[in-house]
Design a protein around this motif. Structure first.
Motif, PDB file in Angstrom:
ATOM      1  N   ASN A  71      11.362  -6.356  -4.677  1.00 12.18           N
ATOM      2  CA  ASN A  71      10.544  -5.544  -4.820  1.00 12.18           C
ATOM      3  C   ASN A  71       9.829  -4.593  -3.911  1.00 12.18           C
ATOM      4  O   ASN A  71       9.753  -5.290  -3.165  1.00 12.18           O
ATOM      5  CB  ASN A  71       9.436  -5.618  -5.908  1.00 12.18           C
ATOM      6  CG  ASN A  71       9.093  -5.070  -6.542  1.00 12.18           C
ATOM      7  OD1 ASN A  71       9.138  -4.509  -6.244  1.00 12.18           O
ATOM      8  ND2 ASN A  71       8.086  -5.639  -8.025  1.00 12.18           N
ATOM      9  N   GLN A  72      10.598  -3.885  -3.357  1.00  8.18           N
ATOM     10  CA  GLN A  72      10.265  -2.888  -2.713  1.00  8.18           C
ATOM     11  C   GLN A  72       8.737  -2.584  -2.421  1.00  8.18           C
ATOM     12  O   GLN A  72       8.193  -2.002  -0.807  1.00  8.18           O
ATOM     13  CB  GLN A  72      11.261  -1.615  -2.687  1.00  8.18           C
ATOM     14  CG  GLN A  72      12.603  -1.023  -2.774  1.00  8.18           C
ATOM     15  CD  GLN A  72      12.432  -2.402  -1.105  1.00  8.18           C
ATOM     16  OE1 GLN A  72      12.118  -2.192   0.033  1.00  8.18           O
ATOM     17  NE2 GLN A  72      13.851  -3.282  -1.239  1.00  8.18           N
ATOM     18  N   ASP A  73       7.762  -2.666  -3.407  1.00  5.83           N
ATOM     19  CA  ASP A  73       6.809  -2.050  -3.708  1.00  5.83           C
ATOM     20  C   ASP A  73       6.197  -3.333  -2.534  1.00  5.83           C
ATOM     21  O   ASP A  73       4.745  -3.477  -3.308  1.00  5.83           O
ATOM     22  CB  ASP A  73       5.980  -1.591  -4.925  1.00  5.83           C
ATOM     23  CG  ASP A  73       6.468  -0.613  -5.265  1.00  5.83           C
ATOM     24  OD1 ASP A  73       6.347   0.269  -4.613  1.00  5.83           O
ATOM     25  OD2 ASP A  73       7.438  -0.513  -6.353  1.00  5.83           O
ATOM     26  N   ILE A  74       6.594  -5.106  -2.864  1.00  6.92           N
ATOM     27  CA  ILE A  74       5.957  -5.617  -2.858  1.00  6.92           C
ATOM     28  C   ILE A  74       5.933  -5.848  -1.076  1.00  6.92           C
ATOM     29  O   ILE A  74       6.696  -6.070  -0.336  1.00  6.92           O
ATOM     30  CB  ILE A  74       6.115  -6.946  -3.532  1.00  6.92           C
ATOM     31  CG1 ILE A  74       5.970  -6.764  -5.186  1.00  6.92           C
ATOM     32  CG2 ILE A  74       5.624  -8.216  -2.556  1.00  6.92           C
ATOM     33  CD1 ILE A  74       6.853  -8.497  -5.193  1.00  6.92           C
ATOM     34  N   LYS A  75       4.295  -5.846  -0.582  1.00  5.63           N
ATOM     35  CA  LYS A  75       4.466  -6.333   0.976  1.00  5.63           C
ATOM     36  C   LYS A  75       4.467  -7.744   1.454  1.00  5.63           C
ATOM     37  O   LYS A  75       4.461  -7.853   2.315  1.00  5.63           O
ATOM     38  CB  LYS A  75       3.236  -5.608   1.095  1.00  5.63           C
ATOM     39  CG  LYS A  75       3.129  -5.628   2.454  1.00  5.63           C
ATOM     40  CD  LYS A  75       1.456  -4.591   3.461  1.00  5.63           C
ATOM     41  CE  LYS A  75       1.173  -4.324   5.050  1.00  5.63           C
ATOM     42  NZ  LYS A  75      -0.045  -4.209   5.204  1.00  5.63           N
ATOM     43  N   HIS A  76       4.033  -8.969   0.506  1.00  2.00           N
ATOM     44  CA  HIS A  76       3.412 -10.238   0.562  1.00  2.00           C
ATOM     45  C   HIS A  76       3.359 -10.794   0.082  1.00  2.00           C
ATOM     46  O   HIS A  76       2.832 -10.135  -0.948  1.00  2.00           O
ATOM     47  CB  HIS A  76       2.463 -10.244   1.538  1.00  2.00           C
ATOM     48  CG  HIS A  76       2.786  -9.828   3.286  1.00  2.00           C
ATOM     49  ND1 HIS A  76       3.336 -10.145   4.204  1.00  2.00           N
ATOM     50  CD2 HIS A  76       1.454  -8.749   3.738  1.00  2.00           C
ATOM     51  CE1 HIS A  76       3.099  -9.181   5.424  1.00  2.00           C
ATOM     52  NE2 HIS A  76       1.895  -8.374   5.699  1.00  2.00           N
ATOM     53  N   ILE A  77       4.016 -11.952  -0.102  1.00  2.00           N
ATOM     54  CA  ILE A  77       3.590 -12.848  -1.372  1.00  2.00           C
ATOM     55  C   ILE A  77       3.323 -14.363  -0.643  1.00  2.00           C
ATOM     56  O   ILE A  77       3.311 -14.483   0.320  1.00  2.00           O
ATOM     57  CB  ILE A  77       5.607 -13.274  -2.023  1.00  2.00           C
ATOM     58  CG1 ILE A  77       5.958 -13.545  -1.400  1.00  2.00           C
ATOM     59  CG2 ILE A  77       5.630 -11.933  -2.886  1.00  2.00           C
ATOM     60  CD1 ILE A  77       7.396 -14.167  -2.200  1.00  2.00           C
ATOM     61  N   SER A  78       2.639 -15.347  -0.711  1.00  2.00           N
ATOM     62  CA  SER A  78       1.901 -16.017  -0.549  1.00  2.00           C
ATOM     63  C   SER A  78       1.923 -17.301  -1.863  1.00  2.00           C
ATOM     64  O   SER A  78       1.380 -17.030  -3.159  1.00  2.00           O
ATOM     65  CB  SER A  78       0.407 -15.969  -0.314  1.00  2.00           C
ATOM     66  OG  SER A  78       0.201 -17.267   0.520  1.00  2.00           O
ATOM     67  N   LYS A  79       2.688 -18.720  -1.779  1.00  2.00           N
ATOM     68  CA  LYS A  79       2.306 -19.752  -2.711  1.00  2.00           C
ATOM     69  C   LYS A  79       0.845 -20.557  -2.676  1.00  2.00           C
ATOM     70  O   LYS A  79       0.587 -20.448  -0.949  1.00  2.00           O
ATOM     71  CB  LYS A  79       3.507 -20.397  -2.386  1.00  2.00           C
ATOM     72  CG  LYS A  79       4.898 -20.734  -2.584  1.00  2.00           C
ATOM     73  CD  LYS A  79       6.131 -21.148  -2.617  1.00  2.00           C
ATOM     74  CE  LYS A  79       5.612 -21.826  -0.788  1.00  2.00           C
ATOM     75  NZ  LYS A  79       7.168 -22.387  -0.228  1.00  2.00           N
TER      76      LYS A  79
END
Length: 381
Positions: free
Chosen positions: A64-72
């Motif tokens: 997804n190009q609109d997501i900058k970071h993801i964190s668990k």
């Protein structure tokens, strides 16, 4: 009487401006606090505490190009013990990407944030938890003990072995907001997995930072379609819906209370316009004989009344604005050592002005109609 009426409207409008500015400040302050602690989007399981963070989910989010970071994130309750004092809190285990999603490190009031590369059992704690347990972050030989139930069925057979115990060393204290400060301690996700005896890919939720946070509703809708109905996907506002609802409800109730004060102040307009009409009986008679219609004569006095109302209202709004600027610049009113929050919005100024004009017009019409009926205007002429 005209001056008294204008002053009454001025005071009422000034009070309404200040109250709305205060609630705008509180709303902004609340937003700032939640912005620092809560992610733009939170993905959790609709059923159960944990779900499997599969490669499919990971690839869906990373593509997804609109997501900058993801964190668990792993989050669950535990019993804390320190200096013979105990309390229940939530252990929040975060991965190395967490600070990209949530700048909790900027909310530290003491110590430092956990080092993602450190293998030591370290954590940062909420200020109210630290206060309750009398935590000393400089003590290297006095760990905080964390207890959680083991995932076994032999509790009745061996009660002493029913709890999983870990020693954790507090190295920092954060202060965000009361609900968070008394609820959370934050540690490395590997430590949280060890405490709760979880498999590698199990998580409580996924925290997401968007490149453009204003697109949160659009992205939530998109993610719901891609991930299916097994997940609960919420925006930042939805994660704290109760707090926002309380603030909005208090704002509305306070608006109506101070509008009632303004409403009562408007009764002075009836007295003022009644005196003006009585003093202008001869002028009214002259205008009638010159051919001015009955409705036009009444509209003159309605117009005069509206001038009184709008003048008092505008002056009140200006005074309210000046008082607010003084509070912002010099922080005269404080809650403890913190300046009382206050802020402006064009919407609030429009609300106050429209409220003044609305009440002013109604009271002006009532005053004029009532007075013309009492003096039996047509029969008088």
């Amino acid at each position: 009487m005209i001056i008294i009426s204008a002053i009454a409207v001025m005071v009422g409008s000034c009070a309404l401006v200040l109250v709305l500015a205060i609630f705008e400040g509180l709303r902004n302050e609340t937003n700032n606090l939640f912005n620092k602690f809560n992610p733009d989007i939170k993905i959790s399981a609709k059923r159960g505490k944990y779900f499997l963070f599969s490669e499919e989910i990971k690839n869906t989010l990373l593509s997804n190009q609109d997501i900058k970071h993801i964190s668990k994130v792993i989050e669950d309750k535990a019993l804390l013990k320190y200096n013979e004092k105990t309390c229940i809190a939530f252990i929040k285990g975060v991965d190395s990407n967490f600070l990209g999603v949530n700048r909790i490190d900027t909310m530290l009031v003491m110590g430092r944030f956990i080092n993602k590369a450190s293998k030591t059992n370290k954590a940062v704690v909420g200020s109210l938890i630290a206060e309750k347990l009398l935590i000393n972050i400089n003590s290297r030989f006095n760990p905080m003990q964390v207890f959680v139930p083991k995932k076994t069925n032999d509790m009745m057979i061996n009660p002493q072995g029913a709890l999983n115990k870990k020693n954790v060393y507090p190295i920092g204290i954060f202060r965000v907001q009361k609900d968070f400060d008394q609820k959370y301690i934050i540690c490395n996700i590997d430590l949280a997995k060890d405490i709760f005896s979880l498999k590698n890919n199990l998580v409580s939720h996924i925290a997401i930072k968007l490149k453009n946070s204003s697109k949160d509703l659009e992205q939530v809708s998109k993610l719901k379609k891609l991930l299916g109905d097994k997940f609960d996907i919420k925006t930042k506002k939805e994660q704290n819906q109760l707090t926002y609802n309380i603030l909005n409800t208090e704002n509305i109730i306070t608006y109506f209370i101070f509008s009632l004060i303004l409403f009562i102040a408007m009764f002075n307009i009836i007295s003022a316009i009644s005196i003006i009409i009585l003093n202008k009986k001869n002028d009214i008679k002259t205008l009638w004989k010159l051919g001015l219609p009955y409705s036009k004569i009444k509209s003159i006095f309605t117009y005069i009344s509206m001038i009184i109302v709008s003048t008092g209202g505008v002056i009140g709004i200006i005074i309210g604005y000046i008082i607010s600027i003084i509070q912002i610049e010099f922080a005269i009113v404080k809650t403890g050592s913190i300046p009382y929050p206050i802020a402006f919005s064009v919407e609030n100024f429009l609300i106050v002005f429209i409220t003044i004009i609305f009440f002013g017009y109604i009271f002006s019409k009532i005053a004029v109609e009532n007075m013309f009926q009492k003096i039996k205007f047509k029969q008088m002429i």
